[in-house]
Design a protein around this motif. Structure first.
Motif, short mmCIF file in Angstrom:
data_model
loop_
_atom_site.label_atom_id
_atom_site.label_comp_id
_atom_site.label_asym_id
_atom_site.label_seq_id
_atom_site.Cartn_x
_atom_site.Cartn_y
_atom_site.Cartn_z
N VAL A 195 67.47 48.79 31.61
CA VAL A 195 68.56 49.15 30.71
C VAL A 195 69.24 50.41 31.22
N SER A 196 70.54 50.37 31.34
CA SER A 196 71.29 51.56 31.72
C SER A 196 71.72 52.30 30.47
N LYS A 197 72.15 53.54 30.62
CA LYS A 197 72.49 54.34 29.44
C LYS A 197 73.71 53.80 28.73
N ARG A 198 74.80 53.51 29.42
CA ARG A 198 76.01 53.02 28.76
C ARG A 198 76.53 51.78 29.48
N GLY A 199 75.64 51.04 30.14
CA GLY A 199 76.09 49.92 30.93
C GLY A 199 75.60 48.59 30.45
N LYS A 200 75.03 47.80 31.32
CA LYS A 200 74.64 46.44 30.99
C LYS A 200 73.13 46.25 31.08
N CYS A 201 72.66 45.21 30.43
CA CYS A 201 71.28 44.79 30.58
C CYS A 201 71.26 43.59 31.52
N VAL A 202 70.30 43.52 32.40
CA VAL A 202 70.24 42.43 33.36
C VAL A 202 69.52 41.24 32.76
N PRO A 229 77.68 32.52 27.55
CA PRO A 229 79.03 33.11 27.63
C PRO A 229 78.97 34.62 27.69
N LYS A 230 80.06 35.22 28.06
CA LYS A 230 80.18 36.68 28.10
C LYS A 230 79.79 37.24 26.74
N VAL A 231 79.00 38.30 26.73
CA VAL A 231 78.55 38.92 25.49
C VAL A 231 79.16 40.32 25.36
N LEU A 232 79.94 40.55 24.34
CA LEU A 232 80.55 41.84 24.08
C LEU A 232 79.90 42.47 22.85
N GLN A 246 72.11 39.86 29.13
CA GLN A 246 73.14 40.68 29.78
C GLN A 246 74.32 40.85 28.83
N VAL A 247 74.69 42.08 28.56
CA VAL A 247 75.78 42.34 27.64
C VAL A 247 76.74 43.35 28.24
N GLU A 248 77.91 43.43 27.63
CA GLU A 248 78.90 44.42 28.01
C GLU A 248 79.31 45.22 26.77
N ARG A 249 79.24 46.52 26.87
CA ARG A 249 79.63 47.37 25.75
C ARG A 249 81.14 47.32 25.58
N PHE A 250 81.57 47.19 24.32
CA PHE A 250 83.00 47.18 23.99
C PHE A 250 83.26 48.37 23.06
N SER A 251 84.04 49.32 23.55
CA SER A 251 84.32 50.53 22.77
C SER A 251 85.20 50.18 21.57
N GLY A 252 84.63 50.28 20.38
CA GLY A 252 85.34 49.87 19.18
C GLY A 252 86.37 50.89 18.71
N THR A 253 87.14 50.50 17.74
CA THR A 253 88.16 51.37 17.18
C THR A 253 87.57 52.20 16.05
N ASP A 254 87.63 53.49 16.18
CA ASP A 254 87.12 54.40 15.17
C ASP A 254 88.22 54.62 14.13
N GLY A 255 88.11 53.96 13.00
CA GLY A 255 89.14 54.07 11.98
C GLY A 255 89.36 55.49 11.50
N LYS A 256 88.29 56.28 11.48
CA LYS A 256 88.41 57.65 10.99
C LYS A 256 89.23 58.52 11.94
N ALA A 311 85.07 31.47 26.16
CA ALA A 311 84.23 31.72 24.99
C ALA A 311 83.56 33.08 25.15
N VAL A 312 83.30 33.72 24.03
CA VAL A 312 82.66 35.04 24.03
C VAL A 312 81.70 35.12 22.86
N VAL A 313 80.53 35.71 23.10
CA VAL A 313 79.60 36.04 22.03
C VAL A 313 79.91 37.47 21.60
N VAL A 314 80.23 37.66 20.33
CA VAL A 314 80.55 38.99 19.81
C VAL A 314 79.37 39.48 18.97
N LEU A 315 78.86 40.64 19.32
CA LEU A 315 77.76 41.26 18.58
C LEU A 315 78.17 42.66 18.14
N GLU A 316 77.60 43.12 17.03
CA GLU A 316 77.76 44.51 16.62
C GLU A 316 76.49 45.27 16.98
N ASP A 317 76.60 46.59 17.06
CA ASP A 317 75.49 47.36 17.61
C ASP A 317 74.30 47.52 16.67
#
Length: 431
Positions: free
Chosen positions: A71-78, A93-96, A120-130, A174-180
């Motif tokens: 596991v990388s700090k802000r990257g992907k899991c193999v 499919p790609k996992v965000l 294997q996932v890719e971090r997606f920087s979300g929108t901070d509403g605040k 297709a994309v798999v969308v996950l929340e943290d």
């Protein structure tokens, strides 16, 4: 009176977009996880279905294994390649994974989960509403959302919409969308691939985990009171809701912590939801033309363990009251049926927000406290035999649910007029 107690249970099962115009600008600022909240009495109370929505969550099914991946700090899991039972190599499919820039600890926690499953996932920087400024909000959110939604709701909506837009722009099939805060069932990848094999050809979204009206066979009548409050219920495709052994059409689901979306689905969502308007799940999953399916056996859930007590002071009293409400009123059984294992989490779920004049701030109207006032009013109306108080409770519930329906875009006008008619009939005709 026991029937009245059951009303309290249903009251938590209702909550989460108005006129949809103008496309938002491509803001890229961080994700605010949001979650996605009925009563039946005799004839006069049948329309008083629960005040508040949002407190439901997928049934948790966790088991631990040793991590398979680095596991990388802000990257992907193999993740190693997946192989089906027939020996054919398939690709997940790609996992965000949506994660706020200001929440690195949530990302680290999530990566442990992904490493455990070798995903294997890719971090997606979300929108901070605040972090959105008023000028930015005008471009990406409806007028109603800017007044009646928290910035967290708006940020969550924009995070998911940006993923859909990314799919359209990059033509991702297709994309798999996950929340943290997602928690994966053991064997997630294998189960996902099996699920995909059974999806109908017209699928656009498949929920891998969900809350709400999610019975895969026949939704019980009393559970349908949730969809009565928030609108957007889907008809059954046949005698049961199943379209295969592992796939069904959910009546009225909620939750965006784990779902699979196709390119066609992303195109539809981007087109029909150009602006943030309410809780993204209660809005998107209510679109009548969306080909929405769900997994019979959910393969992902959320982490509800981090929920705090309702208030810092008086925690003991709060705990005792919630325990009583959870068991005696029937909320526990109904919550579990809707996928909610944690009452405190459901209690804090925001229905909408009320603006404070001249301050620019919003006060979140939460499911638990708001529903409690309604239930107390019903109890007092029964004890005092007051038809006036009963009528007030009907209008009170109708107003709260109507605001939720208005924001979700699910026919609020007739709903509220029905409550007014019932309240008037109570005053005019009850002895």
């Amino acid at each position: 009176m026991s029937f009245l107690f059951k009303a309290f249970g249903l009251a938590f099962l209702a909550a989460r977009a108005p006129p949809r115009t103008r496309a938002p600008s491509s803001l890229h600022v961080g994700h605010e996880p949001q979650v996605s909240q009925p009563f039946a009495g005799d004839a006069a109370l049948s329309l008083c279905a629960g005040l508040a929505g949002g407190g439901l969550a997928a049934i948790s099914s966790r088991s631990r294994r040793q991590p398979k991946a680095l596991v990388s700090k802000r990257g992907k899991c193999v993740r190693p390649a997946e192989t089906s039972s027939k020996g054919t190599t398939k690709a997940v499919p790609k996992v965000l994974v949506v994660n706020l820039d200001r929440s690195p600890q949530r990302w680290e926690s999530a990566q442990v989960e992904f490493a455990r499953e070798g995903l294997q996932v890719e971090r997606f920087s979300g929108t901070d509403g605040k972090a959105l400024k008023p000028e930015e909000l005008k471009k990406v959110a409806t007028f109603s959302a800017r007044w009646l939604c928290t910035k967290g709701m708006i940020g969550c909506f924009l995070s998911h919409r940006r993923i859909w837009q990314k799919m359209v722009s990059e033509k991702l099939p297709a994309v798999v969308v996950l929340e943290d805060d997602v928690r994966l069932v053991e064997g997630f990848s294998d189960k996902l691939l099996k699920l995909m094999d059974e999806l109908p050809a017209d699928w656009e979204v498949c929920l891998l985990g969900a809350i709400g009206n999610i019975n895969p066979d026949v939704e019980p009548f009393h559970m349908k009171l949730y969809s009565f409050c928030v609108g957007g219920g889907r008809p059954s495709p046949g005698k049961t809701r199943r379209v295969s052994d592992n796939v069904f059409v959910p009546h009225r689901p909620a939750g965006t912590h784990a779902y699979l979306v196709s390119l066609k689905g992303a195109e539809r969502l981007v087109k029909e939801l150009p602006l943030a308007c309410y809780h993204v799940d209660l809005t998107a999953w209510s679109l009548p033309n969306l080909k929405l399916y769900a997994a019979v056996n959910q393969i992902a859930t959320q982490d509800f363990e981090a929920a705090s007590t309702v208030s810092k002071s008086g925690a003991a009293m709060t705990s005792r009251f919630l325990q009583w409400a959870w068991t005696v009123s029937g909320l526990g059984a109904m919550g579990k049926a809707g996928g909610v294992p944690n009452l405190e989490w459901a209690w804090k779920a925001a229905m909408f927000a009320i603006p404070v004049p001249f301050t620019g701030k919003r006060i979140a109207v939460e499911t638990g406290p708001t529903s409690c006032l309604w239930v107390i009013g019903l109890i007092l109306a029964a004890v005092w035999r007051s038809k006036t108080l009963l009528a007030v409770c009907i209008i009170y519930q109708g107003l709260g649910a109507t605001i939720c329906r208005y924001l979700a875009g699910t026919h609020p006008t007739r709903f509220f007029l029905g409550h007014l008619l019932v309240a008037g009939a109570v005053v005019a005709y009850l002895p």
